[in-house]
Design an enzyme around this catalytic site. Sequence first.
Site, PDB file in Angstrom:
ATOM      1  N   LYS B  98       0.823  -1.214   0.000  1.00 30.95           N
ATOM      2  CA  LYS B  98       0.000   0.000   0.000  1.00 30.95           C
ATOM      3  C   LYS B  98       0.857   1.263   0.000  1.00 30.95           C
ATOM      4  O   LYS B  98       0.472   2.286  -0.557  1.00 30.95           O
ATOM      5  CB  LYS B  98      -0.937   0.010   1.206  1.00 30.95           C
ATOM      6  CG  LYS B  98      -1.965  -1.121   1.216  1.00 30.95           C
ATOM      7  CD  LYS B  98      -3.096  -0.895   0.232  1.00 30.95           C
ATOM      8  CE  LYS B  98      -4.143  -2.009   0.289  1.00 30.95           C
ATOM      9  NZ  LYS B  98      -5.132  -1.904  -0.798  1.00 30.95           N
ATOM     10  N   GLU B 120      -9.770   5.792   3.217  1.00 28.22           N
ATOM     11  CA  GLU B 120     -10.595   4.691   3.697  1.00 28.22           C
ATOM     12  C   GLU B 120      -9.657   3.511   3.905  1.00 28.22           C
ATOM     13  O   GLU B 120      -8.614   3.429   3.267  1.00 28.22           O
ATOM     14  CB  GLU B 120     -11.670   4.325   2.658  1.00 28.22           C
ATOM     15  CG  GLU B 120     -11.221   3.350   1.556  1.00 28.22           C
ATOM     16  CD  GLU B 120     -10.172   3.917   0.614  1.00 28.22           C
ATOM     17  OE1 GLU B 120     -10.061   5.150   0.509  1.00 28.22           O
ATOM     18  OE2 GLU B 120      -9.446   3.116  -0.025  1.00 28.22           O
ATOM     19  N   SER B 386       1.710  -9.552  -0.831  1.00 27.25           N
ATOM     20  CA  SER B 386       1.392  -8.120  -0.723  1.00 27.25           C
ATOM     21  C   SER B 386       1.512  -7.553   0.678  1.00 27.25           C
ATOM     22  O   SER B 386       1.635  -6.342   0.847  1.00 27.25           O
ATOM     23  CB  SER B 386      -0.012  -7.865  -1.270  1.00 27.25           C
ATOM     24  OG  SER B 386      -0.959  -8.649  -0.563  1.00 27.25           O
TER      25      SER B 386
END
Lengths: 278, 404
Positions: B98, B120, B386
């Site tokens: 991210k 969010e 990830s």
Amino acid sequence: MTTRIDTRFAELKKEGRAAFVTYVMAGDPDPKTSLEIVKALSKSGADVIELGIPFTDPMADGPSIQAAGLRALKVGMTLKKTLDLVRDFRKSDNVTPLVLMGYYNPIYIYGVDKFLADAKSAGVDGLIIVDLPPEEDDELCIPALKAGLNFIRLATPTTDDKRLPAVLANTSGFVYYVSIAGITGAAAADANVVGDAVARIKRHTKLPICVGFGIRTPEAARAIAEKADGSVVGTALVDALKNSLDAEGRATAKTVNAVAELTAALAKGVKGAQQAAE
Amino acid sequence: MNIAKPNSYRSGPDERGHFGIFGGRFVAETLMPLILDLEKAYTAAKADPAFQAEMNGYLKNYVGRPSPLYFAERLTEHLGGAKIYLKREELNHTGSHKVNNVLGQIMLARRMGKKRIIAETGAGQHGVATATLCARFGLECVVYMGAVDVERQQPNVIRMEMLGATVVPVQSGTRTLKDAMNEALRDWVTNVHNTFYCIGTVAGPHPYPTLVRDFQSIIGNETKTQMQEIEGRLPDSLVACIGGGSNAMGLFHPFLDDPSVEIFGVEAAGHGLTQLHAASIAGGRPGVLHGNRTYLLMDADGQIQDAHSISAGLDYPGIGPEHSWLHEVGRVNYLSATDDEALAAFQLLSKLEGIIPALEPAHAIAKVMELAPKRPKDHLMVVNLSGRGDKDVPQVGDILRGKK
Ligand SMILES: Cc1ncc(COP(=O)(O)O)c(C=O)c1O
């Protein structure tokens, strides 16, 4: 083409007064009571009725209207039943303009062409679809205009002079000026600031300009009606409805009256406004 | 569906933000001027070598890139087929991919003079990355998180608060990622003048799906170079999990025009595709939500349905629009893994490789467990790891001890 919206604003212009525009959610708190509420709106002085299409994810609405949509969905309200409600309303009122307001997905899933045909035949006059800016006009706006419905666009404090022509290009019926950057049910806008914004938009269009978001009281409705061609009230009516429900969120004997009484008081406010000279 | 093959799979979107019929800009008028500004600012930044140079500096020294491409020897032996490589995005600062995107967006926000950042978050990884970079650059940070997710991802809530962010538990709707996104959009409409919305995945109105993809493409670009160095050739297949689809798009995009590379996206099948799940491609159809047209889970009236996944980061009833398009043109195969399959993969990777994955990429590992044994030993398979599983340790611990 002339819709009931065009006719009504032409009449109001002759009378020299602003429009009182009301918003309630279709199917809130149940389809039957909702029909009675819509009938009561026009009898109590609403000049134009906006009827919300319930949606699970109303991105531009505050808690009151979110909850109203969820109440309607909980009792099984759908877009099809919303059109049924309009058809039933038209049996007793064939003059009050009715505008459906909501989000695009239920219409997209219903099928745009079928929706426009069904809405027109049910007696809908116009559409306000929050998540369809001019950049997406091919989706619904152009087809709606072709089908003989008004497509009413929102203009906002962030819509500057450069962008206004694009926003107004395919708008018809009236322009809905959102008085604040924010969601429904938020703080009220200052009437003088609104007046300046209305004057700015008037330089770009001959359409009537109605102002909404944050108007809750007869006094506020009147103050806005002195600066614009119409005052829109939604959240305050939805709150009045909600406060009349029982603990399970069902209609009571008071529900229709609660909305009707507030509507009458607000209508009186709007009608008392001194219209600014054109 | 019968759709003509494009000359390139990498040329989208068009100037209106469309990938085929998907994408677009379905937002309230209040936001439209901002979205146009953002597009302008992004186009200018992309063309500015100073922007890229500054990004590269932080990517190297703050995020810790490049992330290794690691040969998972014991997993490979255990499955007895394809040679499996892990792209170690979990080693990035903040523990997931991210941060690649957040860094890019925060740099943009700074260029645009925005001092307040909203985001969010589902699993909390995007929220943590946003809170981290806001701390680093002295920006105000507000993170919207579904109340259900606040409960199941406590470690990340605490991290965000330590980093100085305000975490707002969202009580509306299903109280998960979709509602967090609604609430972030409501905040944005209200605070347009000073606020930058840092979206955490390849979804939302144009230009978000494109700019998030571009910032995440470093994953695939590095993989290409690293595989060339290690094996002297392209990989044969890529596997990544899909919430909104940003880690997957970041890995896939640089390879889309290499026809020899098979590509697999893995959605969350929750309790199973006939029950509650979060697999929008497998169980949904095209609709419009959160600013774009894409595959969504919904009922016959167009009402958005509850998604379910054990993994908060995949618990979303939609998917990025470019994935919807790649599905329809047939370039990427979309599979799905259930909660139970993901849990099994979570444990397998922990025990065989000493790497505790996040529950999200555990879904990708679950499908590797099916795909790898059917492929020859010289088949090179890359899976995007990830994120790391620290945030999931309390939740999975409770499940494994039979508490939940
Ligand atoms: C580690 C990790 N992987 C994957 C995802 C899913 O997001 P995306 O599909 O955008 O990569 C998340 C989201 O929270 C995540 O935390």
